[in-house]
Write a protein that holds these residues in place. Structure first.
Motif, short mmCIF file in Angstrom:
data_model
loop_
_atom_site.label_atom_id
_atom_site.label_comp_id
_atom_site.label_asym_id
_atom_site.label_seq_id
_atom_site.Cartn_x
_atom_site.Cartn_y
_atom_site.Cartn_z
N ASN A 330 0.83 -1.21 0.00
CA ASN A 330 0.00 0.00 0.00
C ASN A 330 0.86 1.26 0.00
O ASN A 330 1.99 1.25 0.51
N PRO A 331 0.35 2.36 -0.54
CA PRO A 331 1.10 3.63 -0.49
C PRO A 331 1.37 4.02 0.96
O PRO A 331 0.58 3.74 1.86
N VAL A 332 2.50 4.68 1.18
CA VAL A 332 2.88 5.14 2.51
C VAL A 332 3.07 6.65 2.48
O VAL A 332 3.74 7.18 1.59
N LYS A 333 2.46 7.35 3.43
CA LYS A 333 2.68 8.78 3.58
C LYS A 333 3.82 9.00 4.56
O LYS A 333 3.79 8.50 5.69
N ALA A 334 4.82 9.75 4.13
CA ALA A 334 6.00 9.97 4.98
C ALA A 334 5.62 10.52 6.35
O ALA A 334 6.16 10.10 7.38
N GLU A 335 4.67 11.47 6.39
CA GLU A 335 4.28 12.10 7.66
C GLU A 335 3.62 11.12 8.62
O GLU A 335 3.57 11.38 9.83
N ASP A 336 3.14 9.98 8.11
CA ASP A 336 2.51 9.00 8.99
C ASP A 336 3.53 8.15 9.73
O ASP A 336 3.21 7.59 10.79
N VAL A 337 4.72 8.02 9.19
CA VAL A 337 5.70 7.11 9.79
C VAL A 337 7.01 7.81 10.17
O VAL A 337 7.89 7.19 10.75
N CYS A 338 7.13 9.09 9.83
CA CYS A 338 8.31 9.90 10.20
C CYS A 338 7.81 11.16 10.90
O CYS A 338 6.78 11.71 10.54
N THR A 339 8.56 11.61 11.90
CA THR A 339 8.14 12.82 12.60
C THR A 339 9.34 13.69 12.96
O THR A 339 10.42 13.17 13.30
N ASN A 340 9.15 14.99 12.88
CA ASN A 340 10.16 15.96 13.31
C ASN A 340 9.78 16.61 14.64
O ASN A 340 10.37 17.63 15.03
N GLU A 341 8.82 16.02 15.34
CA GLU A 341 8.29 16.66 16.53
C GLU A 341 9.30 16.81 17.66
O GLU A 341 9.12 17.65 18.55
#
Length: 384
Positions: A330-341
């Motif tokens: 399935n497509p992956v959204k970078a913001e769903d699995v990576c964070t700069n928080e």
């Protein structure tokens, strides 16, 4: 050597199923890992992706530890088993708290439903390279179609496929052979295969082993991301664990800054931990190795939000590429699995003090005699 090579010319789906099938137990690491406890961690365990800690790749930890930047945090470093996917498996089941996977192995975790998130992107530039025997190197990776690439672990196919695909290579026409850890470079030198996966830092280590190759360098030609720190997503939802992670990552960021300011001192911090590594590499190759890695870890800092900052555009390009070649379903959204928080907090330290700490280190004679600028000038001499 040839008889020991295991062909991995199999479908990607079968490869991932096999990689996911092994049981993950604490005994695989000699019983040294324990499940994370409350308050918030009994001992925070970081696990290597390569089955060893006797490398210069983790210099920020050892430099930060020597300088006291972890400030009493209970930390542990484990080499992990040589299985290329162990660094995510152990974090997923709670036998370790942070892993350091390549983007390809991280995609394996995502594809197999592991609830992990990247919180500190170490590799701002692509660390991976393709090694060739002298006289056989090329800048056109499409010439690898119909050829054989040697890997230390079958799991590394998930690293190489997207790297090649992004360069226009039809990965279905490439054969992979698992030549074993740590012997895959020796196998290439001995005439096995046509090329081999390598990475920055390892180039210098292979020179120390008299393995003289030519390299296509991802750091020069690829826009894909490199290895990153991942944790369980649930840990980010626990305020106490998140606060711990911010302090822990700040220490790593300080270690990275320390190494940037005085790479020779950072090498010495690692050599103090691993005398055998010091004996094998020596000051010049050790400094060469760490400078290769600093180039990857730092990237273009003018365009980054600090050490560990994720370039979401680069990550999204990677996820789009692996979806296109079928590495993830399935497509992956970078913001769903990576964070700069946590990046702003991780970089909220006294940079002037870290520089002063680094500058104040009294180097041993072997390191003090090195011309760092000359090493930098020849850092890419074996690139094609």
């Amino acid at each position: 050597m040839k008889d020991s090579l295991i062909s991995t010319g199999m479908s990607r789906r079968y490869f991932l199923q096999v990689a996911a099938s092994g049981l993950v137990t604490a005994t695989a690491l000699g019983g040294g890992l324990r499940r994370a406890q409350a308050a918030p961690y009994e001992k925070f365990t970081w696990i290597s992706p390569r089955g060893t800690l006797e490398v210069l790749d983790d210099f920020p930890y050892w430099a930060a530890k020597k300088a006291g930047y972890f400030d009493g945090l209970a930390t542990d470093m484990q080499p992990g088993p040589s299985d290329g996917t162990a660094t995510v498996k152990f974090v997923d089941v709670g036998q370790a708290d942070m892993g350091f996977p390549s983007p390809g192995v991280f995609s394996f975790a995502i594809e197999n439903g592991m609830k992990l998130k990247s919180v500190f992107h170490m590799g701002a530039r692509d660390t991976f390279s393709i090694a060739f025997r002298k006289g056989e190197g090329t800048n056109d990776l499409k010439t690898l179609e119909g050829k054989t690439i040697l890997l230390g672990s079958a799991a590394w196919q998930a690293i190489v496929d997207p790297l090649l695909a992004a360069q226009g290579v039809d990965v279905k026409k490439v054969k992979y052979v698992e030549a074993g850890w740590p012997t895959w470079g020796t196998a290439l030198a001995g005439g096995q295969g046509d090329a081999a996966l390598s990475w920055e830092g390892l180039r210098a280590e292979w020179i120390a082993k008299k393995l003289d190759f030519e390299y296509w360098l991802g750091a020069q030609h690829s826009k894909l991301p490199a290895n990153t720190f991942v944790v369980r997503t649930a840990d980010l939802e626990d305020p106490d664990k998140k606060a711990f992670l911010e302090k822990y990552l700040r220490a790593w960021a300080m270690g990275l800054e320390f190494g940037y300011q005085n790479p020779r001192a950072a090498v010495e911090a690692v050599f103090e931990q691993f005398p055998t590594l010091a004996s094998n590499l020596g000051p010049e190759l050790g400094t060469t190795s760490i400078l290769q890695q600093i180039n990857v870890f730092r990237g273009d800092m003018e365009k980054r939000g600090g050490w560990g900052w994720h370039d979401m555009e680069s990550w999204q390009a990677f996820f789009d590429e692996i979806h296109k070649i079928g590495q993830v379903t399935n497509p992956v959204k970078a913001e769903d699995v990576c964070t700069n928080e946590m990046i702003e907090t991780a970089n909220d330290f006294d940079h002037a003090k870290v520089k002063a700490d680094a500058d104040a280190v009294k180097l041993t004679d072997g390191f003090a005699a090195l011309d760092v600028e000359n090493i930098k000038a020849h850092l890419f001499d074996n690139a094609v």
